[in-house]
Design an enzyme around this catalytic site. Structure first.
Site, PDB file in Angstrom:
ATOM      1  N   THR A 131      72.244  39.951  -7.988  1.00 21.60           N
ATOM      2  CA  THR A 131      72.036  39.324  -6.599  1.00 21.60           C
ATOM      3  C   THR A 131      70.653  38.929  -6.563  1.00 21.60           C
ATOM      4  O   THR A 131      70.358  37.692  -6.075  1.00 21.60           O
ATOM      5  CB  THR A 131      72.375  40.396  -5.531  1.00 21.60           C
ATOM      6  OG1 THR A 131      73.710  40.903  -5.550  1.00 21.60           O
ATOM      7  CG2 THR A 131      71.678  40.002  -4.239  1.00 21.60           C
TER       8      THR A 131
HETATM    9  P1  AMP Z   1      73.860  44.079  -6.550  1.00 21.56           P
HETATM   10  O1  AMP Z   1      75.237  44.228  -6.107  1.00 21.56           O
HETATM   11  O2  AMP Z   1      73.268  45.228  -7.249  1.00 21.56           O
HETATM   12  O3  AMP Z   1      73.379  42.846  -7.189  1.00 21.56           O
HETATM   13  O4  AMP Z   1      73.178  44.129  -5.083  1.00 21.56           O
HETATM   14  C1  AMP Z   1      73.595  43.503  -3.801  1.00 21.56           C
HETATM   15  C2  AMP Z   1      73.252  44.364  -2.875  1.00 21.56           C
HETATM   16  O5  AMP Z   1      71.847  44.037  -2.339  1.00 21.56           O
HETATM   17  C3  AMP Z   1      73.865  44.164  -1.443  1.00 21.56           C
HETATM   18  O6  AMP Z   1      74.953  44.882  -1.413  1.00 21.56           O
HETATM   19  C4  AMP Z   1      72.863  44.628  -0.483  1.00 21.56           C
HETATM   20  O7  AMP Z   1      73.064  45.770  -0.066  1.00 21.56           O
HETATM   21  C5  AMP Z   1      71.538  44.516  -1.170  1.00 21.56           C
HETATM   22  N1  AMP Z   1      70.467  43.465  -0.630  1.00 21.56           N
HETATM   23  C6  AMP Z   1      70.805  42.086  -0.149  1.00 21.56           C
HETATM   24  N2  AMP Z   1      69.592  41.846   0.393  1.00 21.56           N
HETATM   25  C7  AMP Z   1      68.555  42.758   0.313  1.00 21.56           C
HETATM   26  C8  AMP Z   1      67.452  42.732   0.814  1.00 21.56           C
HETATM   27  N3  AMP Z   1      66.749  41.758   1.262  1.00 21.56           N
HETATM   28  N4  AMP Z   1      66.883  44.027   0.734  1.00 21.56           N
HETATM   29  C9  AMP Z   1      67.506  45.045   0.187  1.00 21.56           C
HETATM   30  N5  AMP Z   1      68.724  45.213  -0.139  1.00 21.56           N
HETATM   31  C10 AMP Z   1      69.267  43.858  -0.262  1.00 21.56           C
HETATM   32 ZN    ZN Z   2      76.912  43.506  -6.127  1.00 18.53          ZN
HETATM   33 ZN    ZN Z   3      75.088  39.452  -5.228  1.00 24.71          ZN
END
Ligand code: AMP
Ligand code: ZN
Ligand code: ZN
Length: 414
Positions: free
Chosen positions: A77
């Site tokens: 992400t």
């Molecule tokens: P990942 O799936 O590990 O790549 O990360 C995705 C997750 O990052 C999402 O489900 C959100 O919960 C979290 N996320 C997205 N934007 C933010 C942000 N600005 N600050 C903290 N967490 C975030």
């Molecule tokens: Zn994810």
């Molecule tokens: Zn993502």
């Protein structure tokens, strides 16, 4: 002066032959009043269909759609949202993983608000900084990176990430920004939805929960579309909807412990999940390499300087000395996390090779700058930054992207 038809045709031919790069079409629309870019986290390109996502399908029909968009490595992400924002590969912008270490700054994790808001992590120039520096107001509803002062600059308006705020309210906030008087109205708006990513992780990409969340978020996109329509903005606002990566199924039991990959006395594991960063202890480098480098049943490992070239990854000092890439459908977890994972559940993960069909991301766009019905061949997500700069008439900062693959979707120069 009277010109006959032949003379007009000849003159227009002459003009178009001389003008570079494209002739100014007399009926071309004005520059958009605003550009809105929406990210639906983990929206796999294949989720898009007239039946399950009618509002996104309408945007694609009335505007442009890519067969898919290629995420950058690693297909996570934060690295990919910041690639969309900067046009730089993660290796170049510095957000090389959701979890990383920097010798001078310390540790970064997405759940660590202090780190996420610390501008020193965020390299390059995101589009909202390009905009602000060139006198164009920007606003962001929690696009990753937008709450940090990057090069000392934040969007004029920004909302901190808060998953308690329902998606419809986020859309209403964005519409309220568009309702502001011209002097306060942002011309660049970015916004973010995490709900589909969560459903995909918890239940897998083919689950009823993903279908339900897709329907809910598609309806929210419909709310944004209707909000633009009721304000007479459909032909004045360019709306771009993207995702950062797709989602792959992880079958029951398809997780190993990182401690089975490498003994903790030999190396520490900087990041678990799918792209595993390994940092050997001093003096144990050769042992770690002997144990890890090469192909294994569920993963492959490389030294950071020898990663596959098409991943454009491994020159940034934040990339650990050894990187192991899990095969599609497998996770490697810290032992405490593995112990908590229910053994019989089907789940979902991303972070796999960006070239896999399951990792393909979404790109649809409509508005005054886009050719209705245009269908684009797949392109890399580094190309979105030059697109946004072009739509806003901004001088782009140096980047890894290229507008060329998107030209078939763009109306003649305005
Ligand atoms: P990942 O799936 O590990 O790549 O990360 C995705 C997750 O990052 C999402 O489900 C959100 O919960 C979290 N996320 C997205 N934007 C933010 C942000 N600005 N600050 C903290 N967490 C975030
Ligand atoms: Zn994810
Ligand atoms: Zn993502």
């Amino acid at each position: 002066m009277h010109l006959n038809r032949t003379a007009v045709l000849a003159a227009s031919f002459f003009l178009s032959a001389c003008s570079t790069p494209a002739p100014r079409a007399p009926d071309s629309p004005a520059r958009p009043q605003a550009v809105v870019i929406v990210s639906i986290d983990a929206f796999r390109a294949g989720y898009l269909s007239p039946r399950t996502t009618p509002n996104l399908a309408r945007i694609a029909r009335e505007g442009a759609q890519a067969d898919w968009m290629n995420p950058s490595y690693p297909s996570l992400t934060f690295p990919n949202h910041y690639t969309l924002a900067t046009g730089l590969r993660p290796d170049r912008h510095g957000i090389i993983h959701n979890r990383m270490n920097d010798a001078d700054i310390g540790d970064f994790a997405v759940a660590d608000r202090g780190a996420v808001d610390d501008g020193r992590w965020w390299g390059g120039e995101p589009i909202w900084v390009t905009a602000e520096k060139q006198g164009v107001r920007s606003a962001s509803w929690a696009w990753p990176g937008s709450s940090a002062a990057i090069g000392g600059v934040r969007p004029s308006q920004w909302v901190a990430y808060d998953e308690k705020v329902p998606p419809a309210r986020r859309v209403d906030d964005v519409l309220a920004w568009l309702d502001a008087p011209p002097a306060q109205r942002p011309r660049l708006i970015s916004m973010y939805f995490e709900q589909l990513d969560k459903a995909g992780h918890d239940y897998g990409p083919d689950s009823p929960q993903v279908r339900e969340t897709l329907a809910r978020l598609d309806a929210v996109i419909g709310r944004l579309y209707d909000g633009l329509a009721s304000r007479g903005l459909l032909d004045r606002v360019d709306l771009v909807v993207v995702s950062d990566h797709g989602m792959a199924e992880v079958g029951p039991g398809h997780a190993i412990g990182v401690d089975t990959m490498i003994d903790p006395s030999i190396a520490s594991v900087v990041s678990d999940g799918q792209s595993i960063g390994v940092s050997p202890k001093p003096g144990r480098e050769r042992e770690a390499e002997r144990r890890l480098l090469g192909t294994h049943a569920q993963y492959d490992c490389w030294k950071r300087g020898a990663l596959p070239a098409h991943w454009h990854y491994g020159t940034n000092p934040r990339v650990p000395p050894i990187v192991c890439q899990m095969h599609e459908g497998w996770d490697a977890l810290y032992p405490a996390k593995l112990a908590k994972r229910p053994p019989h559940a089907t789940r979902g993960s991303h972070g796999y090779d960006p070239a896999l069909p399951s990792m393909r991301a979404l790109f649809v766009a409509r508005g005054p700058s886009f050719v209705p019905g245009a269908r684009l061949a797949p392109f890399d997500n580094v190309d979105v930054y030059p697109l946004l700069a072009y739509l806003l008439g901004l001088e782009p900062a140096p980047n890894d992207g290229d507008l060329t693959p998107l030209l078939p979707a763009l109306r003649p120069s305005r």
